[in-house]
Design a protein around this motif. Sequence first.
Motif, PDB file in Angstrom:
ATOM      1  N   GLU A  95       0.847  -1.191   0.000  1.00  0.00           N
ATOM      2  CA  GLU A  95       0.000   0.000   0.000  1.00  0.00           C
ATOM      3  C   GLU A  95       0.881   1.239   0.000  1.00  0.00           C
ATOM      4  O   GLU A  95       1.997   1.240   0.536  1.00  0.00           O
ATOM      5  N   ARG A  96       0.386   2.289  -0.602  1.00  0.00           N
ATOM      6  CA  ARG A  96       1.088   3.574  -0.612  1.00  0.00           C
ATOM      7  C   ARG A  96       0.784   4.285   0.704  1.00  0.00           C
ATOM      8  O   ARG A  96      -0.381   4.378   1.118  1.00  0.00           O
ATOM      9  N   PHE A  97       1.818   4.785   1.377  1.00  0.00           N
ATOM     10  CA  PHE A  97       1.643   5.474   2.652  1.00  0.00           C
ATOM     11  C   PHE A  97       1.307   6.924   2.374  1.00  0.00           C
ATOM     12  O   PHE A  97       2.154   7.830   2.438  1.00  0.00           O
ATOM     13  N   PRO A 138       5.844   5.023   8.043  1.00  0.00           N
ATOM     14  CA  PRO A 138       5.588   3.717   7.412  1.00  0.00           C
ATOM     15  C   PRO A 138       6.131   2.562   8.240  1.00  0.00           C
ATOM     16  O   PRO A 138       5.606   1.451   8.170  1.00  0.00           O
ATOM     17  N   GLU A 139       7.175   2.816   9.025  1.00  0.00           N
ATOM     18  CA  GLU A 139       7.705   1.770   9.904  1.00  0.00           C
ATOM     19  C   GLU A 139       6.661   1.370  10.946  1.00  0.00           C
ATOM     20  O   GLU A 139       6.456   0.177  11.228  1.00  0.00           O
ATOM     21  N   GLU A 140       5.984   2.367  11.516  1.00  0.00           N
ATOM     22  CA  GLU A 140       4.924   2.076  12.476  1.00  0.00           C
ATOM     23  C   GLU A 140       3.767   1.341  11.789  1.00  0.00           C
ATOM     24  O   GLU A 140       3.171   0.423  12.359  1.00  0.00           O
ATOM     25  N   ALA A 141       3.443   1.753  10.562  1.00  0.00           N
ATOM     26  CA  ALA A 141       2.365   1.086   9.823  1.00  0.00           C
ATOM     27  C   ALA A 141       2.723  -0.367   9.520  1.00  0.00           C
ATOM     28  O   ALA A 141       1.854  -1.252   9.573  1.00  0.00           O
ATOM     29  N   ALA A 142       3.981  -0.640   9.199  1.00  0.00           N
ATOM     30  CA  ALA A 142       4.412  -2.010   8.934  1.00  0.00           C
ATOM     31  C   ALA A 142       4.292  -2.864  10.194  1.00  0.00           C
ATOM     32  O   ALA A 142       3.821  -4.009  10.146  1.00  0.00           O
ATOM     33  N   GLU A 143       4.709  -2.324  11.327  1.00  0.00           N
ATOM     34  CA  GLU A 143       4.590  -3.057  12.593  1.00  0.00           C
ATOM     35  C   GLU A 143       3.125  -3.316  12.935  1.00  0.00           C
ATOM     36  O   GLU A 143       2.769  -4.393  13.426  1.00  0.00           O
ATOM     37  N   LEU A 192       7.325  -4.715   5.740  1.00  0.00           N
ATOM     38  CA  LEU A 192       8.396  -3.729   5.831  1.00  0.00           C
ATOM     39  C   LEU A 192       7.975  -2.387   5.274  1.00  0.00           C
ATOM     40  O   LEU A 192       7.074  -2.300   4.428  1.00  0.00           O
ATOM     41  N   ALA A 193       8.606  -1.366   5.776  1.00  0.00           N
ATOM     42  CA  ALA A 193       8.435  -0.024   5.234  1.00  0.00           C
ATOM     43  C   ALA A 193       9.358   0.144   4.039  1.00  0.00           C
ATOM     44  O   ALA A 193      10.479  -0.384   4.023  1.00  0.00           O
ATOM     45  N   VAL A 194       8.883   0.844   3.033  1.00  0.00           N
ATOM     46  CA  VAL A 194       9.682   1.110   1.835  1.00  0.00           C
ATOM     47  C   VAL A 194       9.759   2.621   1.660  1.00  0.00           C
ATOM     48  O   VAL A 194       8.730   3.292   1.512  1.00  0.00           O
ATOM     49  N   ARG A 195      10.961   3.139   1.678  1.00  0.00           N
ATOM     50  CA  ARG A 195      11.188   4.564   1.437  1.00  0.00           C
ATOM     51  C   ARG A 195      11.988   4.738   0.152  1.00  0.00           C
ATOM     52  O   ARG A 195      12.673   3.832  -0.298  1.00  0.00           O
ATOM     53  N   ASP A 196      11.902   5.926  -0.424  1.00  0.00           N
ATOM     54  CA  ASP A 196      12.643   6.256  -1.649  1.00  0.00           C
ATOM     55  C   ASP A 196      12.350   5.259  -2.763  1.00  0.00           C
ATOM     56  O   ASP A 196      13.246   4.872  -3.519  1.00  0.00           O
ATOM     57  N   THR A 203       6.870   6.464  -0.668  1.00  0.00           N
ATOM     58  CA  THR A 203       6.815   5.878   0.673  1.00  0.00           C
ATOM     59  C   THR A 203       5.657   4.886   0.742  1.00  0.00           C
ATOM     60  O   THR A 203       4.506   5.240   0.452  1.00  0.00           O
ATOM     61  N   ARG A 204       5.971   3.643   1.157  1.00  0.00           N
ATOM     62  CA  ARG A 204       4.986   2.563   1.076  1.00  0.00           C
ATOM     63  C   ARG A 204       5.159   1.584   2.226  1.00  0.00           C
ATOM     64  O   ARG A 204       6.146   1.614   2.942  1.00  0.00           O
ATOM     65  N   VAL A 205       4.204   0.673   2.334  1.00  0.00           N
ATOM     66  CA  VAL A 205       4.290  -0.485   3.216  1.00  0.00           C
ATOM     67  C   VAL A 205       4.071  -1.706   2.344  1.00  0.00           C
ATOM     68  O   VAL A 205       3.200  -1.705   1.467  1.00  0.00           O
ATOM     69  N   SER A 206       4.859  -2.749   2.542  1.00  0.00           N
ATOM     70  CA  SER A 206       4.799  -3.904   1.659  1.00  0.00           C
ATOM     71  C   SER A 206       4.992  -5.199   2.430  1.00  0.00           C
ATOM     72  O   SER A 206       5.741  -5.256   3.406  1.00  0.00           O
ATOM     73  N   LEU A 207       4.318  -6.241   1.996  1.00  0.00           N
ATOM     74  CA  LEU A 207       4.707  -7.572   2.423  1.00  0.00           C
ATOM     75  C   LEU A 207       6.086  -7.855   1.851  1.00  0.00           C
ATOM     76  O   LEU A 207       6.410  -7.429   0.738  1.00  0.00           O
TER      77      LEU A 207
END
Length: 271
Positions: A95-97, A138-143, A192-196, A203-207
């Motif tokens: 998902e896109r953060f 996004p790190e918090e969203a991944a957790e 995991l959080a995905v940046r850049d 900025t995203r969150v991904s399996l």
Amino acid sequence: MSLSPGDRSSAELPDGDRPTPQVVIEPDADRLARAVAEALVARLAAAQAVHGSASVVLTGGGMGAAVLEHVAGLVAEPVREVVDWQQVDFWWGDERFVPADSDDRNERHARAALLDRLDLPGFRVHAMAASGGDLATPEEAAEDYLAELREYAAAGRDLPRFDVLLLGMGPEGHVASIFPDSPAVRDDRPVLAVRDCPKPPPTRVSLGFAAINAAEEVWLVVSGAEKAPAVARALAGAPAEEIPAAGVQGTRATRWLLDAAAAGELPRAAG
């Protein structure tokens, strides 16, 4: 071996020690989306016959939305397999953060195409967090998403059962938000959080691979001639660092569901 446009039978390609992937080719993108929708309804009905419930991991992009629109059409049709949609869990591969009302959200497209038409219980729709809410990064969203996955997992497991996990693929071979030669491709965490990210929004969150490859069946739904080189490289066994799609596999089955254009560079048997 010959893979011809319109051949809907499964074709096997050698893939080392991994389960042999299946390749199905449809003539064009619309017929591909409908065929995937029909197969998805059948697979979810079969899962419910065994388990009483079913689960699917959704993908974004044009093909992801097209598949769900065809599923919505099938809901009103007399089909052999009947799905109890109240007993289906919907997850997301990435998902896109961005804010919840952004058109960049995969969730918004999935709701418009299918989910809002099904009158689902809220607890069956497992959306990833948006920006601007209680979770600041996004790190918090991944957790947070990992915690929800664990909540729905069987005792002693970190992940729930995924009957089908849908993936699109980018022209460079990315799946979910795992891009070539990125930190995500070497990350062993389930979420995991995905940046850049090289594709906006950045900025995203991904399996991660750990969660994707825990699915019983992984279906890669790919359309378009611009993706044909990456399809061919993935099925030929390219390193996942170069073509992330080459690094995904289901525990029971891996299916490449292609239109003729996306299959254009696959090897064909002489004659």
